[in-house]
Design a protein around this motif. Sequence first.
Motif, PDB file in Angstrom:
ATOM      1  N   VAL A  98       0.728  -1.168   0.161  1.00  0.00           N
ATOM      2  CA  VAL A  98      -0.017   0.102  -0.056  1.00  0.00           C
ATOM      3  C   VAL A  98       0.957   1.122   0.030  1.00  0.00           C
ATOM      4  O   VAL A  98       2.100   1.037   0.816  1.00  0.00           O
ATOM      5  CB  VAL A  98      -0.835  -0.073   1.087  1.00  0.00           C
ATOM      6  CG1 VAL A  98      -1.754   1.487   1.149  1.00  0.00           C
ATOM      7  CG2 VAL A  98      -1.794  -1.156   1.222  1.00  0.00           C
ATOM      8  N   ARG A  99       0.542   2.267  -0.937  1.00  0.00           N
ATOM      9  CA  ARG A  99       1.513   3.679  -0.823  1.00  0.00           C
ATOM     10  C   ARG A  99       0.100   4.655  -0.511  1.00  0.00           C
ATOM     11  O   ARG A  99      -0.770   4.707  -1.011  1.00  0.00           O
ATOM     12  CB  ARG A  99       2.178   3.671  -2.145  1.00  0.00           C
ATOM     13  CG  ARG A  99       2.406   5.088  -2.229  1.00  0.00           C
ATOM     14  CD  ARG A  99       3.316   5.414  -3.355  1.00  0.00           C
ATOM     15  NE  ARG A  99       4.598   4.474  -3.421  1.00  0.00           N
ATOM     16  CZ  ARG A  99       5.518   4.332  -4.557  1.00  0.00           C
ATOM     17  NH1 ARG A  99       4.998   5.042  -5.544  1.00  0.00           N
ATOM     18  NH2 ARG A  99       6.535   3.789  -4.390  1.00  0.00           N
ATOM     19  N   LEU A 100       0.657   5.562   0.447  1.00  0.00           N
ATOM     20  CA  LEU A 100      -0.028   6.738   0.473  1.00  0.00           C
ATOM     21  C   LEU A 100       0.811   8.046   0.226  1.00  0.00           C
ATOM     22  O   LEU A 100       2.147   7.842   0.784  1.00  0.00           O
ATOM     23  CB  LEU A 100      -0.606   7.083   2.130  1.00  0.00           C
ATOM     24  CG  LEU A 100      -1.588   5.875   2.571  1.00  0.00           C
ATOM     25  CD1 LEU A 100      -1.750   6.162   3.821  1.00  0.00           C
ATOM     26  CD2 LEU A 100      -2.886   5.767   1.533  1.00  0.00           C
ATOM     27  N   GLU A 101       0.212   8.932  -0.456  1.00  0.00           N
ATOM     28  CA  GLU A 101       1.159  10.059  -0.754  1.00  0.00           C
ATOM     29  C   GLU A 101       0.559  11.311  -1.088  1.00  0.00           C
ATOM     30  O   GLU A 101      -0.859  11.416  -1.514  1.00  0.00           O
ATOM     31  CB  GLU A 101       1.984   9.775  -2.175  1.00  0.00           C
ATOM     32  CG  GLU A 101       1.327   9.291  -3.283  1.00  0.00           C
ATOM     33  CD  GLU A 101       2.228   8.780  -4.457  1.00  0.00           C
ATOM     34  OE1 GLU A 101       3.084   9.368  -4.464  1.00  0.00           O
ATOM     35  OE2 GLU A 101       1.577   8.074  -5.190  1.00  0.00           O
ATOM     36  N   ARG A 102       1.301  12.451  -0.811  1.00  0.00           N
ATOM     37  CA  ARG A 102       0.546  13.816  -0.913  1.00  0.00           C
ATOM     38  C   ARG A 102       1.570  14.742  -1.481  1.00  0.00           C
ATOM     39  O   ARG A 102       2.747  14.541  -0.970  1.00  0.00           O
ATOM     40  CB  ARG A 102       0.107  14.019   0.415  1.00  0.00           C
ATOM     41  CG  ARG A 102      -0.590  15.768   0.515  1.00  0.00           C
ATOM     42  CD  ARG A 102      -0.877  15.969   1.878  1.00  0.00           C
ATOM     43  NE  ARG A 102      -1.063  17.483   2.116  1.00  0.00           N
ATOM     44  CZ  ARG A 102      -2.038  18.085   1.838  1.00  0.00           C
ATOM     45  NH1 ARG A 102      -3.214  17.471   1.102  1.00  0.00           N
ATOM     46  NH2 ARG A 102      -2.368  19.145   1.889  1.00  0.00           N
ATOM     47  N   VAL A 103       1.414  15.625  -2.387  1.00  0.00           N
ATOM     48  CA  VAL A 103       2.077  16.672  -2.462  1.00  0.00           C
ATOM     49  C   VAL A 103       1.459  18.102  -2.513  1.00  0.00           C
ATOM     50  O   VAL A 103       0.349  18.146  -3.136  1.00  0.00           O
ATOM     51  CB  VAL A 103       3.064  16.623  -3.976  1.00  0.00           C
ATOM     52  CG1 VAL A 103       4.250  15.750  -3.763  1.00  0.00           C
ATOM     53  CG2 VAL A 103       2.131  16.222  -5.136  1.00  0.00           C
ATOM     54  N   ASP A 104       1.946  19.158  -2.007  1.00  0.00           N
ATOM     55  CA  ASP A 104       1.140  20.451  -1.803  1.00  0.00           C
ATOM     56  C   ASP A 104       2.416  21.149  -2.860  1.00  0.00           C
ATOM     57  O   ASP A 104       3.352  21.462  -2.248  1.00  0.00           O
ATOM     58  CB  ASP A 104       0.876  20.737  -0.511  1.00  0.00           C
ATOM     59  CG  ASP A 104       0.504  21.959  -0.553  1.00  0.00           C
ATOM     60  OD1 ASP A 104       0.491  22.705  -1.443  1.00  0.00           O
ATOM     61  OD2 ASP A 104       0.073  22.588   0.552  1.00  0.00           O
TER      62      ASP A 104
END
Lengths: 392, 427
Positions: free
Chosen positions: A321-327
Motif C-alpha cells: 500500500v502506498r499513501l502520498e501527498r504533494v502540496d
Amino acid sequence: MRRLVAICVSFLGVSAVTLLAQDTTMVQGGIYQRPFIVESGRTAVGGYFEANTTWSRTEGVNEGPSTDLRRFNIFLFSTLGPRLQFTSELEFEEGGEEVRVETALLDYRLHPALVIRAGVLLPPIGAFNVNHDGPRYEFVERPLVSTEIIPATLAEAGFGVHGRFGARAWSFSYDTYLTNGLNSGILLNEAGRTRLADGKGISLFEDDENGSPAFSARIATRHRSVGEIGLSHYRGIYNVFRLEGEQVDEKRWVSLTAVDLERRVGPIEVRGEVAFARIDLPSDLREIQGDRQWGFYLDAVTTVWRPRIRGLTDPHLRVGVRLERVDFNQGQFSTTGRKRFDERNAASVALSFRPVPETVFRLNYRVERFRDLQGNPAERTSTIQAGVATYF
Amino acid sequence: MKDLRVTRLRSDLVRRNLWAIPLFVLLSACDGLGPSAPAETEVLAGPLPGMSGPQLALHIRGDEEFGRVFGVADGLGPIFVAESCERCHVGDGKGHPVFNLTRFGRLTSTGFDPMRSAGGPQVQNRAILNHRGEVVPASATGAAGFTAPAVTGLGFLEAVDDATLLALEDPTDSDGDGISGRVQLVDAAGVVSEVIDLERFLDGAGDRLRIDGRLIGRFGKKASAISLLHQTANAYREDMGITSDLLPVDPINFAVGGFATDGVPDPEVSSDAVQAVVFYLRTLRAPVRREADAPEVVAGERLFIDIGCAKCHLPSLTAGSSTIAAIDRVTFHPYTDLLLHDMGPELDDGYTEGRAVTSEWRTAPLWGIGLAAVSQGGTGFFLHDGRATSLEQAIDLHGGEAASSRLRFRGLSAEDQRRLVTFLRSL
C-alpha cells in the motif's frame, strides 16, 4: 585538539574494521547494490528495464490502455584498482526518446570513512534519488514527492566526499557534494508551477550556467536489523544573475530538506520520505507559481505467499500500500485571504510476483485527487497498471 | 510425513495470507474502478451537440490549446498576467481574483486616454526573470480590475446580428423606463481591420455594419472586442505576452525601457492555434440550467422580471445564421442584451474603453452564474472585478440605470429575495 584528532582517528579506524563485515548503507550503497556487479574481472555490464501497461480514467474520460517501455538502463561498472571504482548508468527513457547519462562517477576510497567521489553523481536528497531502480519497487509509479518535489532522478556534475563509520549493529554515514545545481527552468515552465524537475537539463553536465555550485549533504544512521533514517539538504542558486561579469538580477536560491526512512516492522517493510522545498521567487510570482512546497510518501509492503515453483529458488507474492501527498503551493492568496491549493493526493495498492528477487511482475491500482490552485472540486483519476521490471 | 507437514504448513500460509487478494480487489473496486463523468448540469465545459467528427476534432484541439501552459521557452511574457487561457477561465468558468486584469487610463479634457505610451491600458503585473512586472502609473486617474468571465456559450453571443443589438438600443430612454442601453463602437483600425479581413476569408463573413465608420463591439466588460478572434488575439498578447500573426510584438514595460524581448522569435503562437482556440470558444455549449422547473425557481424568475432586472439581463436572444448547426438561428437564454448601461458611481472606477463612459458596463450574461463558485475556489466572486462575494451583495452594488431594480429588490420580502437568488443559482 591533538587529543581530539587522535580519538577521532582511532574511532574511524575501529569503525572501518567493523564495517568490513557489514552491509553497506542503503543510500550510499545503492549504486553498487545491483545484481550484475561481481568482483571478478575488471568491468561488468548490466542494467534494468521497465515496461508497463496503463489504463487510466479521469472524470469519466479515458483514452484506452497504453503500453510503454518506460526505462531501459545500462550499467557499466569497473574496478580500476583496490580503492578505485568507476560506475556509470546510461538511461533510455520513454522508449528511447530520451537518452541521458544518469551516472558516471569515480570513487576513490582513502578509507571507509573518507571516499572521494567525482563525476556525474546523484545528490542524496532523500533516499529515492539514489535508490530508484524500478525492480526494487512493487509500485509502477515513482512517488510523487520524489519526482515532483525532489526532482528524481537528479543527476548533476560535481564532486565531494562520503563515508561511513560505526561499530557493532549501528553505522553512520555522510555524503556531501558540490554540483552545478538546478537552473531557472524550475519556474515559468510548461507545468504552470514551480517544478524543480524542470530545472534539470542537459546543461547539468556542461558548464554551470550561473557559476554558483549547489551544496548537498545527507547524514544517516542505520541499524542492521531496524533500518535506516536519513536527513538531507540541498541548496543552490538557480538563476542567471550575472552576464559577462555584470550583475543583471539578484541571486535566487532553491533549497530542499528531506527525511527518509526504511525499516522493518514485523513482516512489513516500511519505506517513506518527506521533503520540503523553498524557492526564492520574485514577489509577483509567489502566489501563482509557489515558493513553498512539501510532500511525502509512505510504502508498506509484505510478502504474503512463497509458492513452490519448479525451477525457481525463492518466488514470492507480495502486496503493498502506498499513501502520498504533494502540496505545490503552500500559503494563502493575498487577494482573498484563502488557502492556495495545487495539491495531489493519491493512494495505491500493489500486488506483485517476484519469480526471482531481481524481477517483479506488478499489478497496481491507484486513485488520485488533484485540486487546482484555486481549490476547485478535485479532479479524480483512477489508474490500473500492469508491468514488469527486471535487472539483467 | 515430512512432506505432509510441509504441505500443511504451506496451506496454512496460503490461507493466512489470502486475505490480501480480496483486499486488493476490494480496494480496486472502490470508486467503481474509475470516476464517472460529472453531470452536465454541474460543469460548464462541453461541446455543442450535433457537431460533425471534424468539428469535434477541431474543438478538442482548441481545448488543448486553451489549456496549454506557456513557459519562458514558449515565449511567455516578458510581462504577463497568466500563463494559459485556462488559468483565468478554469473549467471554462469565471476566474479567480488572483488572476484579475487591471486596466488604467487618464481622464482628460478631450476624453479618456488609455495611456498607451505608459504601457496602458492593461497592466501586465508579472514578469519572467530579468524583467519587471508593471504597476499602475501614478499619473493614471482611474484603474479597474477585471475578473475573467465564463466562456461557455460565446458562439451564440457572437452569432447575434448587429441589427438585433441595434434594435435593442434605447440611448435616449425614449420609452421612459429608466433603461438606456447602447452598443459599444470600436474603431475599425489596426488589429481590428486585420481581424475583419481574416474573418472575411475564414468564415466568408459579409461586411459588418458600420456606424460612423466604427464597428459594434460585444465581448469584454466594456464590449470593446468585436468578435472572438479579436478577443482571443488580444488575450494572447495582453494577458500572456504571447505574440501572434495579428499582434506580433510583445507587451512592453515602459517603466523599465522601451523594449519588448523575451528571447523567443515572434509570432510565438501559430495562427492555426489561435483559430483552434476561437473555434473551441465558438463551439462551447450554453450552460445547462439546474431545476429550472422547480416552483421556487419559477417564482424567482417571475420576480426577476417584475422588478425590472430582465430589461438589461434580457432572458432570450436569437442567433443569426451560422455555419454551426447548433447555433444557426437558434433562440437562446444568456440573460444579457450585450449593451452598455450606466451602473452609477457604485461601479465607476474611473476607467473605460471605446465610447463608454467610466460608469458604463456591458450587461454581464447571467447564464452559468450558478456555477461560478465551482471555478472560483468555492466562493463566487461577482461583478466586473469580483468585489461581491454573494449574489445579494452584487445586486446591492447595482446603481445608475439599475438603481430602481435594486430598490425594488430591497423592498421584497426575505422569502422573495431568496426565491430570486435561487432562480439566479439555477442559471
